[in-house]
Scaffold this active site. Structure first.
Site, PDB file in Angstrom:
ATOM      1  N   HIS A   1     -80.259  -4.195 -89.047  1.00  0.00           N
ATOM      2  CA  HIS A   1     -81.691  -3.910 -89.010  1.00  0.00           C
ATOM      3  C   HIS A   1     -82.133  -3.432 -90.378  1.00  0.00           C
ATOM      4  CE1 HIS A   1     -81.380   0.650 -87.765  1.00  0.00           C
ATOM      5  NE2 HIS A   1     -80.459   0.323 -88.641  1.00  0.00           N
TER       6      HIS A   1
ATOM      7  N   GLU B   1     -75.408   4.831 -83.514  1.00  0.00           N
ATOM      8  CA  GLU B   1     -75.603   3.960 -84.675  1.00  0.00           C
ATOM      9  C   GLU B   1     -74.455   4.114 -85.674  1.00  0.00           C
ATOM     10  OE1 GLU B   1     -79.017   3.175 -88.098  1.00  0.00           O
ATOM     11  OE2 GLU B   1     -79.444   4.522 -86.453  1.00  0.00           O
TER      12      GLU B   1
ATOM     13  N   ASP C   1     -76.055  -8.652 -79.939  1.00  0.00           N
ATOM     14  CA  ASP C   1     -74.819  -8.717 -80.711  1.00  0.00           C
ATOM     15  C   ASP C   1     -74.919  -9.756 -81.827  1.00  0.00           C
ATOM     16  OD1 ASP C   1     -72.205  -8.001 -81.381  1.00  0.00           O
ATOM     17  OD2 ASP C   1     -71.337  -9.499 -80.029  1.00  0.00           O
ATOM     18  N   HIS C   2     -74.561  -9.337 -83.039  1.00  0.00           N
ATOM     19  CA  HIS C   2     -74.589 -10.188 -84.237  1.00  0.00           C
ATOM     20  C   HIS C   2     -75.978 -10.766 -84.501  1.00  0.00           C
ATOM     21  CE1 HIS C   2     -70.261  -9.787 -83.730  1.00  0.00           C
ATOM     22  NE2 HIS C   2     -70.195 -10.021 -85.041  1.00  0.00           N
TER      23      HIS C   2
ATOM     24  N   HIS D   1     -74.585  -2.219 -88.413  1.00  0.00           N
ATOM     25  CA  HIS D   1     -73.838  -1.125 -87.792  1.00  0.00           C
ATOM     26  C   HIS D   1     -72.926  -1.680 -86.709  1.00  0.00           C
ATOM     27  CE1 HIS D   1     -76.328   1.969 -89.662  1.00  0.00           C
ATOM     28  NE2 HIS D   1     -77.391   1.274 -89.303  1.00  0.00           N
TER      29      HIS D   1
ATOM     30  N   CYS E   1     -81.549   2.774 -96.086  1.00  0.00           N
ATOM     31  CA  CYS E   1     -81.826   2.083 -94.826  1.00  0.00           C
ATOM     32  C   CYS E   1     -83.044   1.162 -94.926  1.00  0.00           C
ATOM     33  CB  CYS E   1     -82.016   3.092 -93.696  1.00  0.00           C
ATOM     34  SG  CYS E   1     -80.495   3.974 -93.298  1.00  0.00           S
TER      35      CYS E   1
ATOM     36  N   HIS F   1     -79.160  -3.812 -93.367  1.00  0.00           N
ATOM     37  CA  HIS F   1     -77.801  -3.284 -93.238  1.00  0.00           C
ATOM     38  C   HIS F   1     -77.375  -3.361 -91.773  1.00  0.00           C
ATOM     39  CE1 HIS F   1     -80.458   0.078 -92.309  1.00  0.00           C
ATOM     40  NE2 HIS F   1     -79.453   0.608 -91.625  1.00  0.00           N
TER      41      HIS F   1
END
Length: 136
Positions: A14, A125, A77-78, A39, A33, A37
């Site tokens: 995000h 996170e 996801d991804h 997580h 941020c 980037h």
């Protein structure tokens, strides 16, 4: 009343960026941020209810895992949360907003389909940063 908890993991990226602010303010407020980037997230869901005398369960944890995967994990996801996730379209992809949106998805399903109550959505996170939302 008894509480059960299930954890699922996923990876997603995000960017914290307010499009109404100039670049300088975004960099000042969000720091690193403000760049795209990723997580390794953990989604922890706690459900509360009474124990079913026939099954011994509040809710079948396999069913909770399947629900979390189908309704949230498989959709995020991804991905790039800012652009790829329909339930986050037009929303700021902070961990706080993300947790609230997950609650909105899971709470009615758990209540209507499993006769239990969503107690908490915990979204981790980083090892040092997480949000807990209790639907309030």
């Amino acid at each position: 009343m008894i509480y059960i908890t299930r954890r699922e993991r996923f990876n997603a990226a995000h960017r914290l960026w307010n499009t109404t602010w100039p670049e300088e303010k975004n960099r000042e407020v969000f720091g690193l941020c403000s760049n795209i980037h990723g997580h390794n997230w953990e989604l922890i869901v706690t459900v509360k209810g009474e124990i079913d005398p026939d099954t011994g369960f509040v809710m079948d944890l396999k069913a909770l895992s399947k629900l979390m995967k189908q309704e949230v994990v498989d959709k995020v996801d991804h991905t790039f949360l800012n652009e790829d996730v329909p339930f986050l379209k037009g929303k700021f992809p902070s961990t706080e907003v993300f947790a609230v949106e997950i609650w909105k998805i899971l709470a009615p399903i758990i209540k209507n389909d499993y006769n239990s109550t969503l107690h908490c959505v915990k979204l981790i996170e980083t090892p040092n940063h997480y949000v807990e939302y209790f639907g309030e």
